[in-house]
Write a protein that holds these residues in place. Structure first.
Motif, PDB file in Angstrom:
ATOM      1  N   ARG A   1       0.828  -1.341  -0.033  1.00  0.00           N
ATOM      2  CA  ARG A   1      -0.046   0.037  -0.052  1.00  0.00           C
ATOM      3  C   ARG A   1       0.851   1.165  -0.119  1.00  0.00           C
ATOM      4  N   THR A   2       1.834   1.326   0.654  1.00  0.00           N
ATOM      5  CA  THR A   2       2.878   2.384   0.838  1.00  0.00           C
ATOM      6  C   THR A   2       3.372   2.656  -0.500  1.00  0.00           C
ATOM      7  N   ALA A   3       4.089   1.617  -1.381  1.00  0.00           N
ATOM      8  CA  ALA A   3       4.328   1.670  -2.758  1.00  0.00           C
ATOM      9  C   ALA A   3       3.103   2.412  -3.691  1.00  0.00           C
ATOM     10  N   GLU A   4       2.251   1.868  -3.631  1.00  0.00           N
ATOM     11  CA  GLU A   4       1.096   2.233  -4.484  1.00  0.00           C
ATOM     12  C   GLU A   4       0.444   3.500  -4.066  1.00  0.00           C
ATOM     13  N   ALA A   5       0.692   4.013  -2.929  1.00  0.00           N
ATOM     14  CA  ALA A   5       0.258   5.419  -2.529  1.00  0.00           C
ATOM     15  C   ALA A   5       1.392   6.399  -2.922  1.00  0.00           C
TER      16      ALA A   5
END
Length: 217
Positions: free
Chosen positions: A115-119
């Protein structure tokens, strides 16, 4: 699909006189509600009450009919707040700030990494993931705070003046991301002093002289 409503609320900071009086407003799934007004009009005050940080003096804040008690309760109900001051930990990297928040709200470490990378990616921050917050510019810090809020994937997203440090291109990018949140059924509340940003929202509530007036209902 979650609805957040404020019902006939007087809202004050501590024992001070109410900043807002008799406010009633509903944030609906799939919409972006703009909250506008001059500096000091009460935009942050209203969002703080919606986030469970302030308890109304009179009236109440409801999430799907359930009375909001405090910030912890709001978090459990999926109410995400992106504060005006960004609220990031300076001693952590951009990625760590996001991952820690995801894990704190029940995500697994693997989920947090994903989720961090996607955000970070749509906000143009993939290259700054491992930089300390104190090493980032004001605009990059603001975008990191936005990324953290989006990574939490709440039911209600409260965004307080989150485009104030951004240039035109990044401001448009953030507005598109807020629209994408609304499209997935999130109730988005966006406090802004920017008329162009407000015009891009579904409805507009204008705060003036302690009262809330519908500019576009």
């Amino acid at each position: 699909m979650t609805t957040l409503s404020v019902d006939e609320a007087d809202i004050a900071w501590g024992s001070d006189a109410p900043v807002l009086r008799g406010v009633s407003v509903e944030a609906r799934p799939g919409e972006i509600l703009a909250v506008t007004g001059t500096s000091g009009a009460g935009k942050t005050t209203l969002l703080s009450a919606m986030a469970g940080l302030l308890t109304p003096v009179t009236g109440r804040v409801l999430v799907d009919g359930e009375k909001l008690v405090d910030r912890d309760h709001a978090v459990r109900l999926g109410v995400v707040l992106i504060p005006q001051d960004n609220g990031l930990a300076a001693i952590l990297t951009a990625a760590e700030n996001i991952s820690v928040a995801v894990v704190a709200t029940g995500g697994t470490p693997a989920e947090a990494r994903r989720r961090t990378a996607e955000a970070l990616e749509p906000l143009g921050l993939s290259g700054q993931a491992n930089q300390l917050i104190e090493e980032l510019s004001g605009g990059q810090q603001q975008r990191t705070a936005i990324a953290r809020g989006l990574a939490l994937r709440g039911n209600v997203l409260l965004a307080d003046e989150i485009t104030s440090e951004l240039d035109a291109a990044n401001r448009q990018r953030v507005l598109e991301l807020l629209k994408a949140e609304a499209a997935r059924g999130v109730a988005v509340v966006f406090a802004t002093h920017d008329p162009e940003a407000a015009a891009a929202c579904t409805r507009e509530l204008h705060l003036t002289d302690g009262e809330a007036i519908w500019a576009r209902a």
